[in-house]
Design a protein around this motif. Sequence first.
Motif, PDB file in Angstrom:
ATOM      1  N   THR A 270      -7.360   2.432 -16.373  1.00 21.62           N
ATOM      2  CA  THR A 270      -6.105   3.160 -16.224  1.00 21.62           C
ATOM      3  C   THR A 270      -5.692   3.666 -17.597  1.00 21.62           C
ATOM      4  O   THR A 270      -5.580   2.884 -18.538  1.00 21.62           O
ATOM      5  CB  THR A 270      -5.008   2.267 -15.634  1.00 21.62           C
ATOM      6  OG1 THR A 270      -5.447   1.733 -14.382  1.00 21.62           O
ATOM      7  CG2 THR A 270      -3.732   3.063 -15.419  1.00 21.62           C
ATOM      8  N   MET A 271      -5.448   4.967 -17.705  1.00 22.20           N
ATOM      9  CA  MET A 271      -5.226   5.613 -18.999  1.00 22.20           C
ATOM     10  C   MET A 271      -3.924   6.405 -18.981  1.00 22.20           C
ATOM     11  O   MET A 271      -3.578   7.020 -17.974  1.00 22.20           O
ATOM     12  CB  MET A 271      -6.402   6.542 -19.320  1.00 22.20           C
ATOM     13  CG  MET A 271      -7.752   5.843 -19.258  1.00 22.20           C
ATOM     14  SD  MET A 271      -9.171   6.977 -19.338  1.00 22.20           S
ATOM     15  CE  MET A 271      -9.123   7.694 -17.688  1.00 22.20           C
ATOM     16  N   ARG A 272      -3.245   6.399 -20.101  1.00 24.07           N
ATOM     17  CA  ARG A 272      -1.998   7.159 -20.211  1.00 24.07           C
ATOM     18  C   ARG A 272      -2.293   8.626 -20.505  1.00 24.07           C
ATOM     19  O   ARG A 272      -3.201   8.948 -21.278  1.00 24.07           O
ATOM     20  CB  ARG A 272      -1.140   6.582 -21.333  1.00 24.07           C
ATOM     21  CG  ARG A 272       0.245   7.226 -21.472  1.00 24.07           C
ATOM     22  CD  ARG A 272       1.117   6.425 -22.413  1.00 24.07           C
ATOM     23  NE  ARG A 272       0.650   6.485 -23.786  1.00 24.07           N
ATOM     24  CZ  ARG A 272       1.177   7.269 -24.729  1.00 24.07           C
ATOM     25  NH1 ARG A 272       2.188   8.061 -24.446  1.00 24.07           N
ATOM     26  NH2 ARG A 272       0.697   7.232 -25.959  1.00 24.07           N
ATOM     27  N   VAL A 273      -1.528   9.502 -19.874  1.00 26.21           N
ATOM     28  CA  VAL A 273      -1.574  10.932 -20.155  1.00 26.21           C
ATOM     29  C   VAL A 273      -0.279  11.306 -20.857  1.00 26.21           C
ATOM     30  O   VAL A 273       0.813  10.995 -20.375  1.00 26.21           O
ATOM     31  CB  VAL A 273      -1.724  11.765 -18.863  1.00 26.21           C
ATOM     32  CG1 VAL A 273      -1.642  13.254 -19.180  1.00 26.21           C
ATOM     33  CG2 VAL A 273      -3.037  11.438 -18.165  1.00 26.21           C
ATOM     34  N   ALA A 274      -0.396  11.941 -22.015  1.00 24.60           N
ATOM     35  CA  ALA A 274       0.774  12.373 -22.781  1.00 24.60           C
ATOM     36  C   ALA A 274       0.486  13.752 -23.362  1.00 24.60           C
ATOM     37  O   ALA A 274      -0.574  13.970 -23.960  1.00 24.60           O
ATOM     38  CB  ALA A 274       1.088  11.386 -23.907  1.00 24.60           C
TER      39      ALA A 274
ATOM     40  N   SER B   2      -3.904  -1.834 -25.275  1.00 23.76           N
ATOM     41  CA  SER B   2      -2.691  -1.957 -26.090  1.00 23.76           C
ATOM     42  C   SER B   2      -2.712  -3.250 -26.886  1.00 23.76           C
ATOM     43  O   SER B   2      -2.347  -3.279 -28.069  1.00 23.76           O
ATOM     44  CB  SER B   2      -1.439  -1.894 -25.212  1.00 23.76           C
ATOM     45  OG  SER B   2      -1.247  -0.599 -24.687  1.00 23.76           O
ATOM     46  N   ARG B   3      -3.137  -4.330 -26.243  1.00 23.36           N
ATOM     47  CA  ARG B   3      -3.269  -5.616 -26.927  1.00 23.36           C
ATOM     48  C   ARG B   3      -4.207  -5.496 -28.120  1.00 23.36           C
ATOM     49  O   ARG B   3      -3.907  -5.993 -29.211  1.00 23.36           O
ATOM     50  CB  ARG B   3      -3.790  -6.653 -25.924  1.00 23.36           C
ATOM     51  CG  ARG B   3      -4.141  -8.010 -26.503  1.00 23.36           C
ATOM     52  CD  ARG B   3      -4.781  -8.871 -25.409  1.00 23.36           C
ATOM     53  NE  ARG B   3      -5.161 -10.186 -25.907  1.00 23.36           N
ATOM     54  CZ  ARG B   3      -6.278 -10.454 -26.561  1.00 23.36           C
ATOM     55  NH1 ARG B   3      -7.138  -9.471 -26.805  1.00 23.36           N
ATOM     56  NH2 ARG B   3      -6.553 -11.675 -26.969  1.00 23.36           N
ATOM     57  N   ALA B   4      -5.344  -4.836 -27.937  1.00 23.41           N
ATOM     58  CA  ALA B   4      -6.316  -4.683 -29.024  1.00 23.41           C
ATOM     59  C   ALA B   4      -5.730  -3.903 -30.193  1.00 23.41           C
ATOM     60  O   ALA B   4      -5.936  -4.254 -31.360  1.00 23.41           O
ATOM     61  CB  ALA B   4      -7.575  -3.993 -28.503  1.00 23.41           C
ATOM     62  N   ARG B   5      -4.990  -2.852 -29.909  1.00 28.35           N
ATOM     63  CA  ARG B   5      -4.392  -2.042 -30.968  1.00 28.35           C
ATOM     64  C   ARG B   5      -3.372  -2.849 -31.766  1.00 28.35           C
ATOM     65  O   ARG B   5      -3.299  -2.751 -32.998  1.00 28.35           O
ATOM     66  CB  ARG B   5      -3.730  -0.802 -30.372  1.00 28.35           C
ATOM     67  CG  ARG B   5      -4.722   0.186 -29.764  1.00 28.35           C
ATOM     68  CD  ARG B   5      -3.976   1.313 -29.058  1.00 28.35           C
ATOM     69  NE  ARG B   5      -3.146   2.058 -30.011  1.00 28.35           N
ATOM     70  CZ  ARG B   5      -1.987   2.618 -29.690  1.00 28.35           C
ATOM     71  NH1 ARG B   5      -1.499   2.508 -28.461  1.00 28.35           N
ATOM     72  NH2 ARG B   5      -1.307   3.280 -30.601  1.00 28.35           N
ATOM     73  N   LEU B   6      -2.579  -3.653 -31.082  1.00 28.81           N
ATOM     74  CA  LEU B   6      -1.582  -4.475 -31.770  1.00 28.81           C
ATOM     75  C   LEU B   6      -2.255  -5.518 -32.666  1.00 28.81           C
ATOM     76  O   LEU B   6      -1.806  -5.771 -33.791  1.00 28.81           O
ATOM     77  CB  LEU B   6      -0.682  -5.165 -30.745  1.00 28.81           C
ATOM     78  CG  LEU B   6       0.268  -4.246 -29.964  1.00 28.81           C
ATOM     79  CD1 LEU B   6       0.878  -4.993 -28.785  1.00 28.81           C
ATOM     80  CD2 LEU B   6       1.360  -3.699 -30.875  1.00 28.81           C
TER      81      LEU B   6
ATOM     82  N   ALA C  75      -1.584  -0.261 -20.920  1.00 23.01           N
ATOM     83  CA  ALA C  75      -1.843   1.088 -21.417  1.00 23.01           C
ATOM     84  C   ALA C  75      -0.713   2.039 -21.072  1.00 23.01           C
ATOM     85  O   ALA C  75      -0.558   3.079 -21.723  1.00 23.01           O
ATOM     86  CB  ALA C  75      -3.155   1.613 -20.841  1.00 23.01           C
ATOM     87  N   LEU C  76       0.092   1.685 -20.080  1.00 22.52           N
ATOM     88  CA  LEU C  76       1.128   2.596 -19.591  1.00 22.52           C
ATOM     89  C   LEU C  76       2.544   2.192 -19.949  1.00 22.52           C
ATOM     90  O   LEU C  76       3.440   3.042 -19.958  1.00 22.52           O
ATOM     91  CB  LEU C  76       1.039   2.731 -18.065  1.00 22.52           C
ATOM     92  CG  LEU C  76      -0.287   3.207 -17.476  1.00 22.52           C
ATOM     93  CD1 LEU C  76      -0.161   3.317 -15.959  1.00 22.52           C
ATOM     94  CD2 LEU C  76      -0.730   4.517 -18.089  1.00 22.52           C
ATOM     95  N   SER C  77       2.778   0.921 -20.225  1.00 15.45           N
ATOM     96  CA  SER C  77       4.171   0.506 -20.368  1.00 15.45           C
ATOM     97  C   SER C  77       4.350  -0.717 -21.253  1.00 15.45           C
ATOM     98  O   SER C  77       3.383  -1.425 -21.570  1.00 15.45           O
ATOM     99  CB  SER C  77       4.778   0.214 -18.986  1.00 15.45           C
ATOM    100  OG  SER C  77       4.166  -0.934 -18.414  1.00 15.45           O
ATOM    101  N   GLN C  78       5.601  -0.927 -21.614  1.00 15.75           N
ATOM    102  CA  GLN C  78       6.044  -2.116 -22.343  1.00 15.75           C
ATOM    103  C   GLN C  78       7.334  -2.573 -21.684  1.00 15.75           C
ATOM    104  O   GLN C  78       8.302  -1.819 -21.602  1.00 15.75           O
ATOM    105  CB  GLN C  78       6.287  -1.782 -23.809  1.00 15.75           C
ATOM    106  CG  GLN C  78       6.971  -2.892 -24.608  1.00 15.75           C
ATOM    107  CD  GLN C  78       7.362  -2.419 -25.988  1.00 15.75           C
ATOM    108  OE1 GLN C  78       6.693  -1.565 -26.572  1.00 15.75           O
ATOM    109  NE2 GLN C  78       8.443  -2.946 -26.524  1.00 15.75           N
TER     110      GLN C  78
END
Length: 271
Positions: free
Chosen positions: A35-39, A206-210, A237-240
Amino acid sequence: MTSLLWLNGELVPASEARIDPTDRGLLLGDGLFETMRVAASCVPLLERHLDRLTAGCMTLLLPPPDRIMLRRAVDDLLTASGLVDGSMRLTVTRGCGPRGLRPPVQVQPTLMLTCASATKGMPGPVRLGVSRYVRDGNSPLSRVKSLNYLPMVMARMEAVAAGYDDALLLDAQGNVAEASAANILLMLEGRLVTPPVEDGALPGTSRARLLEAGLCVEQSVPFARIREVKVGWLVSALSQQPIASVETHELGEDAEQERALRAFLFGAVVS
């Protein structure tokens, strides 16, 4: 989901898309998804998702899809759908096969890419209830985004039925692992921690990036210590989402930390 999707190399109306009834993803959950974010009409972390997909395919002994084809599919679907902000889901199955567990010698994977517009508003705080389902950090399958998602489905359903918003899953030793569809961040002993994959946490993007940025560290969190946690978030990947409570334990807020995390993960500070 939008009215168009990409299936095995072709853009087709969603109402006309068909999956073969012998597809192993349908029958056995034999496959993966991302699942990937589109921006701003692009997928900003596409290569990171494709890296994880490739690693997952290697774990499942499944031929990884061609990256050039997948990049082109993403571009084609974004252009055709006109999607600006939202999400994409890439699904890969082992394709069709004979009856039984053993796959065919020659595998022809099924590839599907769908997209959906972003939901309005920011996701609110979540109340977590501890699930009876456990995560097995020793299993290779706990580290891939497998189509076998039934434990998470049941965990979420049972949590909602009990009056919570989501489920908190532990490992067999009683350590915090993750929520039903998100990694977890907890403020413990003055630092932001996230459970290690050995405790059952999915290695989320997202966890990996943090972790790479030094904004959090891996640390086991026995559930017995949950009352020491003052603030926490679910991240994907989509939310916090801020955590409002875990069972009867109420968590507080940290607006400054929340803005910093959101700015890092999603590129905008929310006032």
